[in-house]
Design a protein around this motif. Structure first.
Motif, short mmCIF file in Angstrom:
data_model
loop_
_atom_site.label_atom_id
_atom_site.label_comp_id
_atom_site.label_asym_id
_atom_site.label_seq_id
_atom_site.Cartn_x
_atom_site.Cartn_y
_atom_site.Cartn_z
N ALA A 96 -1.69 1.77 -5.29
CA ALA A 96 -0.86 0.57 -5.13
C ALA A 96 -0.48 0.37 -3.66
O ALA A 96 -0.53 -0.76 -3.15
N GLU A 97 -0.11 1.45 -2.97
CA GLU A 97 0.23 1.34 -1.54
C GLU A 97 -0.95 0.82 -0.74
O GLU A 97 -0.79 -0.02 0.15
N GLU A 98 -2.14 1.33 -1.04
CA GLU A 98 -3.33 0.90 -0.31
C GLU A 98 -3.64 -0.58 -0.57
O GLU A 98 -3.97 -1.31 0.36
N TRP A 99 -3.52 -1.02 -1.80
CA TRP A 99 -3.75 -2.43 -2.11
C TRP A 99 -2.73 -3.31 -1.43
O TRP A 99 -3.07 -4.37 -0.90
N ILE A 100 -1.47 -2.90 -1.44
CA ILE A 100 -0.42 -3.70 -0.79
C ILE A 100 -0.71 -3.84 0.70
O ILE A 100 -0.59 -4.92 1.26
N SER A 101 -1.14 -2.75 1.33
CA SER A 101 -1.42 -2.83 2.77
C SER A 101 -2.64 -3.70 3.06
O SER A 101 -2.73 -4.30 4.13
N GLU A 102 -3.56 -3.82 2.11
CA GLU A 102 -4.74 -4.66 2.30
C GLU A 102 -4.46 -6.13 2.10
O GLU A 102 -5.11 -6.97 2.71
N VAL A 103 -3.51 -6.49 1.25
CA VAL A 103 -3.26 -7.89 0.94
C VAL A 103 -2.12 -8.50 1.72
O VAL A 103 -1.89 -9.71 1.66
N GLN A 104 -1.39 -7.69 2.49
CA GLN A 104 -0.29 -8.24 3.29
C GLN A 104 -0.85 -9.03 4.46
O GLN A 104 -1.82 -8.65 5.09
N ILE A 105 -0.21 -10.13 4.73
CA ILE A 105 -0.65 -11.00 5.84
C ILE A 105 0.27 -10.81 7.01
O ILE A 105 1.42 -10.64 6.95
#
Length: 85
Positions: free
Chosen positions: A76-85
């Motif tokens: 979840a942390e990795e996905w959040i860091s990938e989708v943050q603008i």
């Protein structure tokens, strides 16, 4: 390989595979002890370590992942860091 290298055999019959990588690597969850293991004969992961008492390039532990909950939180942390603008 375990016989050849005189290592104890792991019985993965109760493991649940929940990730299959394009290279054939499998990530398993053991519902008995909540452990997460990676099985990979050929990988380029930076955050894995060969599982103690197992032949190299078979079972691995993932750094910072002690259980299934840790795995989900890390993903979840990795996905959040990938989708943050």
């Amino acid at each position: 390989m375990c016989t050849e290298y005189h290592k104890p055999k792991i019985d993965p019959s109760n493991y649940i595979s929940f990730v299959k990588e394009a290279n054939g690597a499998l990530t398993f969850y053991d519902p008995k002890n909540n452990e997460v293991l990676l099985f990979s004969a050929d990988h380029c992961f930076d955050d894995v370590v060969f599982l103690k008492d197992q032949p190299e390039y078979t079972f691995h532990t993932i750094n910072g992942i002690k259980n299934f909950n840790d795995y989900v939180e890390k993903l979840a942390e990795e996905w959040i860091s990938e989708v943050q603008i």
